[in-house]
Scaffold this motif. Structure first.
Motif, PDB file in Angstrom:
ATOM      1  N   GLY A  44     -19.108   2.368 -18.856  1.00 14.64           N
ATOM      2  CA  GLY A  44     -19.067   1.706 -17.565  1.00 14.64           C
ATOM      3  C   GLY A  44     -19.099   0.194 -17.670  1.00 14.64           C
ATOM      4  O   GLY A  44     -19.548  -0.490 -16.748  1.00 14.64           O
ATOM      5  N   PHE A  45     -18.598  -0.340 -18.771  1.00 15.61           N
ATOM      6  CA  PHE A  45     -18.626  -1.797 -19.003  1.00 15.61           C
ATOM      7  C   PHE A  45     -17.960  -2.570 -17.860  1.00 15.61           C
ATOM      8  O   PHE A  45     -18.390  -3.670 -17.506  1.00 15.61           O
ATOM      9  N   TYR A  46     -16.909  -1.984 -17.272  1.00 16.37           N
ATOM     10  CA  TYR A  46     -16.157  -2.682 -16.225  1.00 16.37           C
ATOM     11  C   TYR A  46     -16.639  -2.320 -14.818  1.00 16.37           C
ATOM     12  O   TYR A  46     -15.913  -2.524 -13.841  1.00 16.37           O
ATOM     13  N   HIS A  47     -17.834  -1.763 -14.721  1.00 14.65           N
ATOM     14  CA  HIS A  47     -18.354  -1.296 -13.434  1.00 14.65           C
ATOM     15  C   HIS A  47     -18.282  -2.374 -12.352  1.00 14.65           C
ATOM     16  O   HIS A  47     -17.914  -2.094 -11.207  1.00 14.65           O
ATOM     17  N   GLU A  48     -18.619  -3.609 -12.692  1.00 20.14           N
ATOM     18  CA  GLU A  48     -18.616  -4.691 -11.705  1.00 20.14           C
ATOM     19  C   GLU A  48     -17.326  -5.493 -11.708  1.00 20.14           C
ATOM     20  O   GLU A  48     -16.838  -5.911 -10.660  1.00 20.14           O
ATOM     21  N   THR A  49     -16.747  -5.724 -12.886  1.00 21.89           N
ATOM     22  CA  THR A  49     -15.579  -6.612 -12.975  1.00 21.89           C
ATOM     23  C   THR A  49     -14.259  -5.923 -12.660  1.00 21.89           C
ATOM     24  O   THR A  49     -13.300  -6.566 -12.213  1.00 21.89           O
ATOM     25  N   CYS A  50     -14.192  -4.602 -12.905  1.00 26.21           N
ATOM     26  CA  CYS A  50     -12.965  -3.847 -12.596  1.00 26.21           C
ATOM     27  C   CYS A  50     -13.331  -2.374 -12.454  1.00 26.21           C
ATOM     28  O   CYS A  50     -13.020  -1.546 -13.318  1.00 26.21           O
ATOM     29  N   PRO A  51     -14.033  -2.037 -11.360  1.00 26.47           N
ATOM     30  CA  PRO A  51     -14.593  -0.686 -11.216  1.00 26.47           C
ATOM     31  C   PRO A  51     -13.562   0.436 -11.223  1.00 26.47           C
ATOM     32  O   PRO A  51     -13.889   1.575 -11.546  1.00 26.47           O
ATOM     33  N   GLN A  52     -12.315   0.128 -10.900  1.00 25.27           N
ATOM     34  CA  GLN A  52     -11.278   1.167 -10.866  1.00 25.27           C
ATOM     35  C   GLN A  52     -10.512   1.287 -12.172  1.00 25.27           C
ATOM     36  O   GLN A  52      -9.514   2.021 -12.248  1.00 25.27           O
TER      37      GLN A  52
END
Length: 335
Positions: free
Chosen positions: A36-44
């Motif tokens: 979930g590394f991209y949870h905030e920066t690219c959630p999709q």
């Protein structure tokens, strides 16, 4: 009472971990990686990769195994850093090495990258796209869809000599295979489990015919370990004496685009396509695993093992934090 306290504390830790995992926040992984590394920066991000992979595989089912193989080529050479995507300019890059000449997937990785650039510019690395695409290639072939650690950054160096040094040739024996894997911090179980990737896809005759059909050990004969009813089938497809034969043969003829246990049944019955497949019977531990999977009634154990082995491979020499870069175009030219 002391034992009871220990058990209660352990239960609290497990429950706490489950709460953090289900909160939607990144779960710490390995050396700067996280689920979930991209949870905030690219959630999709992961949903976009899967959606594009569905279209890619729908258009051409042979691209699922091709993109799975793509990850191995990237990770074994300089680590999982998308260096396989870099193009040659002043020096020959990995993609121009002989062992990479039949590799497919460059255009598809760029296609996925373009979708992610539209949604989240300069955020998701090409290295992570390769790992996510490989996972989804397995899933879309009826295999497991496991969680992947992300957070890799892209490397800036690519050299063909590294491919020659780091990629295990398809004619490798069991000793050489274990060495190639151990250098990458992968064990015998990773070797035998990841070899099961050959349950989907095709191989060119040039990659196996010499060793298996026509010039085993340089003696001008067939490999004596090859199943005697399988060999004539391969001979019909592969031209003798042509080291550049680009004819494709399915690696798992019974179910070439279904991720299942047929590969292990083939190896156990001496119908493995490559010497490196058959070599799994030459070691006690890998042989026992092949035998167990060949007789298994369910894919449950194998899917669990495969998910772990792919995670292990995805950790090879990763660049994270301030190392490497995020490229807008994966196939940039190497200086």
């Amino acid at each position: 009472m002391a034992l009871l306290l220990v058990l209660v504390r352990a239960l609290i830790v497990v429950v706490a971990a489950a709460v953090v995992s289900s909160s939607g926040l990144p779960v710490p992984g390995y050396d700067g990686l996280a689920i979930g590394f991209y949870h905030e920066t690219c959630p999709q991000a992961e949903e976009l990769v899967l959606a594009e992979m569905r279209e890619i595989v729908r258009e051409d089912k042979t691209l699922a195994p091709a993109l799975l193989r793509f990850m191995l080529h990237d990770c074994f050479v300089r680590g999982c850093d998308a260096s396989i995507m870099l193009k040659s300019r002043k020096m020959m890059a990995e993609r121009d090495a002989l062992l990479s000449c039949s590799l497919r997937g460059y255009e598809q990785i760029e296609r996925i990258k373009a979708k992610l650039e539209e949604a989240c510019p300069m955020t998701v690395s090409c290295a992570d796209i390769i790992v996510m695409a490989a996972r989804d290639a397995v899933f879309l072939s009826n295999g497991p869809r496991y969680q992947v650690e992300t957070g890799r950054r892209d490397g800036k160096v690519s050299c063909d000599i590294d491919a020659y040094n780091d990629l295990p040739p398809p004619g490798s024996n069991i000793v050489d295979l274990k060495i190639y894997f151990s250098v990458k911090n992968l064990g015998w179980k990773d070797l035998v489990v990841l070899s099961g990737s050959h349950t989907i896809g095709r191989a060119q005759c040039a990659s196996f015919a010499g060793d298996r059909l026509y010039n085993y050990s340089g003696e001008g004969k067939q490999d004596p370990s090859l199943n005697t009813t399988y060999a004539p089938e391969l001979r019909k497809a592969c031209v003798p004496g042509d080291p550049f034969d680009e004819t494709y043969v399915e690696m798992d003829p019974g179910s070439p685009y279904t991720f299942d246990l047929s590969y292990y049944r083939d190896v156990y019955s001496k119908r493995g396509l490559f010497l490196s497949d058959q070599a799994l019977l030459d070691d006690r531990w890998t042989r026992e695993y092949v035998e167990r999977m060949a007789s298994a009634d369910s894919t449950e154990e194998y899917f669990r093992d495969y998910s772990k082995a792919m995670t292990n491979m995805g950790r090879i020499e990763v660049l994270t934090g301030d190392n490497g870069e995020i490229r807008k175009v994966c196939g940039a030219y190497v200086d």
